[in-house]
Motif scaffolding. Sequence first.
Motif, mmCIF file in Angstrom:
data_model
loop_
_atom_site.group_PDB
_atom_site.id
_atom_site.type_symbol
_atom_site.label_atom_id
_atom_site.label_comp_id
_atom_site.label_asym_id
_atom_site.label_seq_id
_atom_site.Cartn_x
_atom_site.Cartn_y
_atom_site.Cartn_z
ATOM 1 N N ARG A 152 0.830 -1.215 0.000
ATOM 2 C CA ARG A 152 0.000 0.000 0.000
ATOM 3 C C ARG A 152 0.862 1.262 0.000
ATOM 4 O O ARG A 152 0.552 2.246 -0.675
ATOM 5 C CB ARG A 152 -0.954 -0.013 1.206
ATOM 6 N N GLN A 153 1.948 1.231 0.745
ATOM 7 C CA GLN A 153 2.837 2.401 0.816
ATOM 8 C C GLN A 153 3.470 2.708 -0.547
ATOM 9 O O GLN A 153 3.496 3.869 -0.976
ATOM 10 C CB GLN A 153 3.934 2.162 1.849
ATOM 11 N N VAL A 154 3.972 1.684 -1.220
ATOM 12 C CA VAL A 154 4.624 1.943 -2.507
ATOM 13 C C VAL A 154 3.589 2.299 -3.570
ATOM 14 O O VAL A 154 3.887 3.051 -4.515
ATOM 15 C CB VAL A 154 5.501 0.753 -2.957
ATOM 16 N N THR A 155 2.369 1.809 -3.415
ATOM 17 C CA THR A 155 1.293 2.189 -4.336
ATOM 18 C C THR A 155 0.943 3.656 -4.170
ATOM 19 O O THR A 155 0.737 4.384 -5.162
ATOM 20 C CB THR A 155 0.053 1.312 -4.102
ATOM 21 N N GLU A 156 0.856 4.120 -2.946
ATOM 22 C CA GLU A 156 0.561 5.532 -2.692
ATOM 23 C C GLU A 156 1.642 6.433 -3.290
ATOM 24 O O GLU A 156 1.342 7.498 -3.855
ATOM 25 C CB GLU A 156 0.437 5.774 -1.185
ATOM 26 N N LYS A 157 2.890 6.007 -3.201
ATOM 27 C CA LYS A 157 3.980 6.780 -3.794
ATOM 28 C C LYS A 157 3.834 6.820 -5.312
ATOM 29 O O LYS A 157 4.066 7.863 -5.950
ATOM 30 C CB LYS A 157 5.324 6.161 -3.416
ATOM 31 N N ALA A 158 3.439 5.700 -5.905
ATOM 32 C CA ALA A 158 3.237 5.649 -7.359
ATOM 33 C C ALA A 158 2.142 6.620 -7.788
ATOM 34 O O ALA A 158 2.312 7.388 -8.741
ATOM 35 C CB ALA A 158 2.878 4.222 -7.785
ATOM 36 N N VAL A 159 1.040 6.588 -7.092
ATOM 37 C CA VAL A 159 -0.100 7.438 -7.439
ATOM 38 C C VAL A 159 0.246 8.919 -7.284
ATOM 39 O O VAL A 159 -0.144 9.759 -8.111
ATOM 40 C CB VAL A 159 -1.321 7.057 -6.576
ATOM 41 N N SER A 160 1.001 9.243 -6.249
ATOM 42 C CA SER A 160 1.337 10.653 -6.017
ATOM 43 C C SER A 160 2.172 11.231 -7.155
ATOM 44 O O SER A 160 2.162 12.452 -7.386
ATOM 45 C CB SER A 160 2.074 10.811 -4.692
ATOM 46 N N ALA A 161 2.887 10.377 -7.890
ATOM 47 C CA ALA A 161 3.742 10.859 -8.978
ATOM 48 C C ALA A 161 2.948 11.353 -10.175
ATOM 49 O O ALA A 161 3.451 12.152 -10.973
ATOM 50 C CB ALA A 161 4.697 9.745 -9.423
#
Length: 289
Positions: free
Chosen positions: A264-273
Amino acid sequence: MEIEKILSKDAALVNDALANCLKTTDERTALLYEAMRYSAMSGGKRIRPFLVLEFCRLFGGEMRAALPFACAIECVHASSLIHDDMPCMDDDTLRRGKPTNHVVYGEDIALLAGDALITRGYELAARNPYLPPETTLAATAMLLREAGAEGMMGGQQIDLVCEKKKADFDTLLAMHAKKTGALIRASAQLGCYAAGIASETDPRAQDAATYAEGVGLAFQIEDDILDAVGDAALLGKKTHMDDARGKTTFLGFMSVEEAHDYARQVTEKAVSAIKKYDGHEVLTEFALY
């Protein structure tokens, strides 16, 4: 918005185009092409081509320019699956619910089919008729890099070594950034090239790469979880194979719940980009999906 419908629609576009790329009129090589089609046309969600098409759309490109790149990345991906399943590698007999290529055609034809698919992928990228030659050259060079020793193939080598000795967490991350992440990153970058973004240093291309790296890592984390706790009948492949091979996985460093949290954490980082761009919703929903 229903992401599965969008995935299916994009996959249908790619399937039609890909089928046309894998034909021959030479009966002497018909068996090789049959083996190539067996793996390349065996289904799947076409995630990598989806990323090519959707990043092209996000940045205002035309689908006709994206489709050759989408077919190219799927050929390269299918090649990697054939080779990955062979007895000298992971020795798998089931892929997407069907016997693997070498089980059907033998190791000799499977090896050739994998080689032929990866080279067809490079050819399709290089011959994209809808973009300037300098753009197709840069895109093809990028694909070659991400598929080769610096990317996917290098990651596969690390994976093989890690079957013999336990890797540390940094090595695990590096392995997946190459083995799985490289082609996912290449897919997003190909979409940028298709939209006329002709440099990987362009901020849009860098944001696409950040998104792809996060999605690719989340994908691998969930794959490790599914191998440990998933249903083989639903997945279309054997489970519990990582432990059987002595592979280092994320579950060697964290619990299932911790692994889900990390994904979930790495997904949130992906989306924020990509949230800064108009039209990001499809790619955002896909990352969450």
